[in-house]
Scaffold this active site. Sequence first.
Site, short mmCIF file in Angstrom:
data_model
loop_
_atom_site.label_atom_id
_atom_site.label_comp_id
_atom_site.label_asym_id
_atom_site.label_seq_id
_atom_site.Cartn_x
_atom_site.Cartn_y
_atom_site.Cartn_z
N ASP A 528 0.77 -1.41 0.05
CA ASP A 528 0.05 0.10 -0.04
C ASP A 528 0.74 1.03 -0.07
O ASP A 528 1.62 1.46 0.95
CB ASP A 528 -0.72 -0.21 1.05
CG ASP A 528 -1.90 1.12 1.28
OD1 ASP A 528 -1.78 2.11 0.73
OD2 ASP A 528 -3.05 0.98 2.07
N HIS A 529 0.76 1.96 -1.06
CA HIS A 529 1.81 3.22 -1.24
C HIS A 529 1.51 4.31 -0.30
O HIS A 529 2.12 5.37 -0.16
CB HIS A 529 1.71 3.47 -2.70
CG HIS A 529 2.93 4.18 -3.15
ND1 HIS A 529 3.95 4.83 -2.20
CD2 HIS A 529 3.74 4.46 -4.31
CE1 HIS A 529 5.02 5.10 -2.85
NE2 HIS A 529 4.79 5.01 -4.19
#
Length: 556
Positions: A528-529
């Site tokens: 998850d950026h």
Amino acid sequence: MALVDIQVPDIGDFDEVGVIELLVKPGDTVKAEQSLITVESDKASMEIPSSHAGVVKDLRVQVGDKVKQGSVVLTLEVAGAAESAQNQAPAPVAQAPAAIKTEAPAAAPVAAAPAAASGPLEVRVPDIGDFKDVAVIELLVKPGDTVKAEQSLFTVESDKASMEIPSPAAGVVQELKVKVGDKLNIGDLVALLAGAAAAAPAAAVAAPVATASAPAAAAPASASAPAATAAAPVPAHQPGTPSAGLPHASPSVRKFARALGVPLDEVKGSGPKGRITQDDVQNFTKAVMTGAAQTRASAAKAPASNGGGSGEGLNLLPWPKVDFAKFGPVERKDLSRIKKISGANLHRNWVVIPHVTNHDDADITDLEAFRVQLNKENEKSGVKVTMLAFMIKAAVAALKKFPEFNASLDGEQLVLKNYFHIGFAADTPNGLVVPVIKDADQKGIVQISKEMSELAGKAREGKLAPADMQGGCFSISSLGGIGGRYFTPIINAPEVAIMGVCKSSIEPKWDGKQFAPRLILPLSLSWDHRVIDGASAARFNVYFASLLADFRRIAL
């Protein structure tokens, strides 16, 4: 021109009620029966209408004042008192003898309401915001259909959103004035509705009007009953406390919201004590039509069962509807319960989480030799150690070294977990499930292998309990027994990363002197950026691969 004092009529068994809203101001031109102010008791709120048409000369009340029957609300400038008393609709107030002639016949205005009700009711497009030429995309009724008040008649669509136009009353559809593809604007005639039920909303307001201009002796008895009837449906409101009934809004605002199909409980009021005004309803409607807001009903329908979601919130084209049977033989099969549930979750996770996937390779030549040896030594125990058990232990070590991977987003906060529950994807005849190994940091390879076998068996039999699939910190999806090289696993929210592994293969690797055959395991780490950056993800993958290459590092 003559001046007429507009007074508070008999509003039922109330001594004093508070003025909570002024609906007109000096200089405004008002029609007969137009609402002037809103009053509220501890039981209900109601609007005080004008008995005459004219121009507001001056207001005699302000917000917060207490009024009762006979209190003067405002002074109205009308075109001749005597003429007005005879030609206007009957007043809801008992006027002073000097202002109004009580001998004016009341029978004609009373008969006018039923006469209007006997004819068809014209249904027109309400104010749906700052839009022109919205298209009719669906007709929901046909001539001859019996409809209820607020039942949707047809659907219109702008370039941003769609909205259903409801019926203002109950009745029978006599004629539709529109067809699919027509362009509509506010006020356009769309249907004719037959039936006496169409006059019901007006009757509730007109009832006190028909009796108030009668002789004073009859007025109290007849005017009080309709006033109580009009107030009865409006629930009490206590600002600052949860309301079990309708939101805090005046009857006219409720009627306006019903005409637009606006759910009042989703509108934020800007008036005194959070009261919802007509502007609030209009602004909410415009926000929905422009795509800036979404009703709860629309949000609930977003992941529609049309093959992958409608994509409404993303302004995507609608999902194509195809008659597949015209191309050849087909058969239909319902999705399994697991696929219905997991499909909706996967769709949400893929849309909401900004996924990035890093690919890498792990040399598991020595680890695989150790695993084979371990299984030979423990053959009598009946527990078969798999490569996935080693990967679970490696995941625990990597989560300890990189704690942002053992976290979850909660609003604008990051929840860092001090426990290590690792999920693994299990393939079953009914779909994919993710059982969780709890406290994997406190268990050895053999114990993890045993629990994995038990959970996988329960999964295949459909006997997994909800607790068996909850609390995961990090997941591993292994396709090692099937094949493939790399893939992009979808993160299992609310986790922030997932490791995907494919089938290992023998590859030639240069050892500095020569090429040697090595067993290589492909790794695919999705992350998850919003929580993790690229450098951290690369380090995590490299560290995870190094643990599998030399499992002695686990002890460091």
